[in-house]
Design an enzyme around this catalytic site. Structure first.
Site, PDB file in Angstrom:
ATOM      1  N   PHE A 198       0.852  -1.183   0.000  1.00 53.40           N
ATOM      2  CA  PHE A 198       0.000   0.000   0.000  1.00 53.40           C
ATOM      3  C   PHE A 198       0.893   1.240   0.000  1.00 53.40           C
ATOM      4  O   PHE A 198       1.816   1.332   0.808  1.00 53.40           O
ATOM      5  CB  PHE A 198      -0.926   0.013   1.219  1.00 53.40           C
ATOM      6  CG  PHE A 198      -2.017   1.032   1.099  1.00 53.40           C
ATOM      7  CD1 PHE A 198      -3.122   0.771   0.303  1.00 53.40           C
ATOM      8  CD2 PHE A 198      -1.915   2.250   1.730  1.00 53.40           C
ATOM      9  CE1 PHE A 198      -4.119   1.721   0.158  1.00 53.40           C
ATOM     10  CE2 PHE A 198      -2.906   3.205   1.583  1.00 53.40           C
ATOM     11  CZ  PHE A 198      -4.023   2.943   0.796  1.00 53.40           C
ATOM     12  N   TYR A 225     -10.426   1.554  10.793  1.00 53.76           N
ATOM     13  CA  TYR A 225     -11.625   1.979  10.062  1.00 53.76           C
ATOM     14  C   TYR A 225     -12.052   1.000   8.970  1.00 53.76           C
ATOM     15  O   TYR A 225     -13.074   1.212   8.325  1.00 53.76           O
ATOM     16  CB  TYR A 225     -11.426   3.371   9.448  1.00 53.76           C
ATOM     17  CG  TYR A 225     -10.175   3.530   8.602  1.00 53.76           C
ATOM     18  CD1 TYR A 225     -10.128   3.059   7.300  1.00 53.76           C
ATOM     19  CD2 TYR A 225      -9.062   4.182   9.110  1.00 53.76           C
ATOM     20  CE1 TYR A 225      -8.996   3.213   6.526  1.00 53.76           C
ATOM     21  CE2 TYR A 225      -7.923   4.347   8.353  1.00 53.76           C
ATOM     22  CZ  TYR A 225      -7.893   3.855   7.057  1.00 53.76           C
ATOM     23  OH  TYR A 225      -6.760   4.001   6.292  1.00 53.76           O
TER      24      TYR A 225
END
Length: 400
Positions: free
Chosen positions: A127, A215
């Site tokens: 990422f 999240y």
């Protein structure tokens, strides 16, 4: 493999031991939300918890909330609550800041612990924020080589940073095996568990450091804080290069020079994000009751069903074997972006990752087997009828 019919999927939903958790989420009618790997659904208790923080704590206690509402200790209290989800124990996890900052803290601390080594190993396709933070840190310090994990060399590395689950393909690393290999070579191991925590049983207890966000599958809400795990054997030697005042041994002594706190508190940086942490508290109320072995079993079943239903209509980019992937499934298509836009317009939410990946994340607490069946049927219709060719779907939105 036999493809299940929708009535069989409904029967599986009826027998699902996790089915009661679905009612504990706020989910819009007519939406199949397969983006739990990017932003989790809203726990039903989150709005009330945030309201209480705003109205009862901030509104009535004002600055007294730091003492009487427990705001000051949130990073450690929430860290202890989250710890079991990653195989850690009390006093080993701190919550706060963002994943990017946690990566910076962990890698910088590791480099100081291996001053004789000048190599940082990372997956260059990881990422982007992880790799960007490594590049920035190496550039700031100077004299460091950033080496791609694909080269397979750890013998001269100071630190190795990898994600347990690849954000693109969902391919999963063997955490115990890789950790042992890295440490046997004399390097320190940092795991990013953003795409695995909350979707499977995670155990980073043997690693030196681990980072993650709250999240995604954990459903802490947009902007929910990240977490940092530090192996207890490093608590008194690892240094927090972001030496903010909340990591000081006595923050309210207001001393001129920094003096690190003992244990995990030294990795706190500054003022906790109280409102964001309120949403995470509501999510952890739910996760306190979740059996992770059942979550993983359902995750593998849901993703396998989706792969079987989509068949060869799209090129599978994820491992075909369920145990080798996380809880999302990716497919390749050169027109993946407009396909995803057309699918979202028809009530099935996934996301797109450049250059050609359609990603579908399956959060086992609120996604059922019939949802998977309906999502696949809608996707196949979009492809078969080429509904994605409408001009409006080619226009890129700011967030894909």
């Amino acid at each position: 493999m036999t493809i299940l019919h929708r009535d069989r999927c409904l029967a599986l939903d009826a027998d699902d031991p996790l089915r009661a958790f679905r009612s504990e989420f706020v989910l819009p009618e007519g939406i199949i939300y397969l983006v739990g790997n990017s932003l989790g659904g809203q726990p039903r208790g989150a709005a009330e918890r945030v309201r209480r923080t705003v109205e009862d704590e901030w509104g009535r206690q004002l600055v007294g909330g730091w003492n009487h509402a427990g705001w000051f200790d949130q990073p450690l209290v929430l860290g202890d609550r989250l710890a079991p989800l990653i195989g850690a124990g009390p006093g080993q996890v701190v919550v706060g800041n963002t994943t990017s900052i946690a990566v910076y803290q962990a890698v910088a601390a590791a480099l100081r612990m291996r001053p004789e080594r000048r190599v940082i190993v990372s997956d260059v396709r990881n990422f982007p924020t992880d790799h960007y933070m490594v590049q920035g840190l190496a550039g700031l310090l100077g004299g460091y080589e950033v080496r791609d994990h694909a080269e397979g060399r750890f013998d001269d590395a100071a630190v190795v940073l990898l994600s347990e689950v690849d954000y693109r393909t969902s391919a999963r690393h063997d955490v115990p095996a890789v950790t042992a290999e890295v440490q046997a070579a004399g390097a320190l191991m940092v795991w990013d568990v953003c795409h695995s925590v909350g979707a499977m049983e995670v155990d980073v207890s043997a690693a030196d450091f681990a980072v993650g966000c709250t999240y995604k599958y954990l459903c802490g809400g947009p902007g929910a804080p990240a977490f940092l795990y530090v192996n207890p054997r490093h608590h008194e030697t690892a240094e927090n290069v972001l030496s903010g005042w909340h990591g000081h041994a006595e923050p309210f002594a207001f001393e001129t020079d920094y003096r690190p706190a003992a244990g995990i508190r030294r990795f706190v940086v500054s003022t906790p994000h109280v409102l964001s942490m309120a949403g995470l508290e509501a999510a952890l109320d739910l996760w306190d009751r979740v059996p992770m072995d059942l979550v993983r079993a359902k995750s593998m079943a849901l993703t396998s069903l989706f792969v079987d239903l989509v068949g060869d209509a799209l090129e599978l980019a994820s491992p075909r074997e369920a145990a080798a992937r996380g809880s999302h499934v990716s497919f390749r298509h050169p027109d993946g972006y407009p396909i995803m836009r057309a699918l979202i317009d028809r009530g099935v939410y996934g996301d797109f990752r450049a250059p050609d990946l359609l990603r579908f994340g399956f959060a086992p607490l609120y996604i059922g087997y019939a949802d998977v069946y309906d999502a696949a049927a809608t996707l196949l219709e979009v492809l078969e009828k080429e509904l994605w060719r409408e001009e409006k779907y080619a226009r890129r939105l700011a967030v894909t």
